[in-house]
Design a protein around this motif. Sequence first.
Motif, short mmCIF file in Angstrom:
data_model
loop_
_atom_site.label_atom_id
_atom_site.label_comp_id
_atom_site.label_asym_id
_atom_site.label_seq_id
_atom_site.Cartn_x
_atom_site.Cartn_y
_atom_site.Cartn_z
N ILE A 55 0.77 -1.23 -0.09
CA ILE A 55 -0.05 -0.04 0.03
C ILE A 55 0.76 1.28 -0.06
N MET A 56 1.96 1.44 0.76
CA MET A 56 2.63 2.37 0.90
C MET A 56 3.48 2.61 -0.41
N HIS A 107 0.99 3.91 -3.10
CA HIS A 107 0.71 5.34 -2.94
C HIS A 107 1.86 6.12 -3.40
N ILE A 125 -2.06 4.50 -5.97
CA ILE A 125 -3.23 4.79 -5.03
C ILE A 125 -3.45 5.97 -4.90
N ASP A 146 -4.84 9.72 -2.93
CA ASP A 146 -4.60 10.17 -1.63
C ASP A 146 -5.96 9.67 -0.85
N TYR A 157 -6.03 6.34 -0.05
CA TYR A 157 -4.87 6.04 1.24
C TYR A 157 -5.49 6.47 2.56
N GLN A 199 -5.54 3.96 5.54
CA GLN A 199 -5.11 4.28 6.97
C GLN A 199 -5.89 4.09 7.87
#
Length: 396
Positions: free
Chosen positions: A186-187, A190, A195, A197, A200, A204
């Motif tokens: 995921i990180m 992004h 991905i 914002d 994201y 989170q």
Amino acid sequence: MKNHIRPLLLIIAILLAGCVNQTHIIHPKQITLDKIKAVDGAWIIQSAEKYLNIAPVTVTAAQCDRSQGGLHDFYSEGDYWWPNPDDPEGPYIRKDGQSNPDNFLDHRLAMRKMSIAVASLTAAFKLTGDAKYATPAVRNLKAWFIDPATKMTANMNYAQAIKGRVPGRGVGLIDGIHFVEPVQAIMILHHSGQITDDDYLLFQAWFSEFLAWMMTHEYGIDERDRTNNHGTCWVMQASIYAKLTENQEMLDYCSYRFKTVILPNQMSEDGSFHLELNRTKPYGYSLFNMDIMATVCHILSTPENNLWTYQLENGSGPAKAMEFIVPFIDDKSAWTYTPDVMYWDQWPARHPALLFAGTALNRSDYIHLWEQFPPLPKTQEGLRNFPIRQPILWYD
């Protein structure tokens, strides 16, 4: 005049030499990344191609009538619990190290499939820069953590249940280790613009809720307070979720707990994990715990707080743990403890601990040993205990 010029020229020569040397310095992490690309490159692409067109499967695709949870709740059953021959319909009994193949596995298998698919696709994207790999990775992640119709509830209240005994347990949180590599993905996705914002923030939010459950629910607390590999897995999960959610307080807590609870309770002076050696699968559990511990060190270490070089008063620590286990990875026949009751032949594989430690401790022999083994275990049991499968994701 000459006496003054000579030292000045010497200083200039030293400075110039330093500048020249700096341009040729290759960071150890870059060396490791290049090694991963060389060794794993073809396998990464081959693995990712299998997942390009496979539809996501989440917890909502299957239910077990023994679960007390709802459609979106993850459910699993304790591995080592079996029907009682003397009371077949009564509470299950425990057989340590022997997995019951008749337990409900659908959610675990779906989670592992997602974990492997997302990691493989993201690894291929990182290797090639081709968005065709990123798109299905994001699709899988959104199905699990964002889409209201298919996403999983952000807890594990019904993990590793035992028929006739409990609807869920703290030890069930260990099933969540297969979220660790997807979170890393995921990180990466992004950061690479794959991905949005807005999405994201939703990822989170999900993991922030899950992390809060880990810290406050009785099951999360129970798992945190276990001193064997379960406690290590709790720290690994909490660390990567804290990194995703930018929770510095939790990152600091995980580092402190690793130093003051995990290492003192688990490590013997010779670097062995005595709690794992007392199990029925001491070799496999020692390898598993080393991989998890190495991942913790990789996630949490900073130049100011290098967990790899941290030592207890007796001299043991992560580096010592590697010194203990590596000879038995290199030559399993040298294992001086009881052989595992199951899956003895499945180990070793390309253990991430060899790469992480090899890079951090400047041990090229560890990295060389890593490349001698197959990328992944060949059984579902092996994959269950091998959550870090794409090391390319862990190096910039």
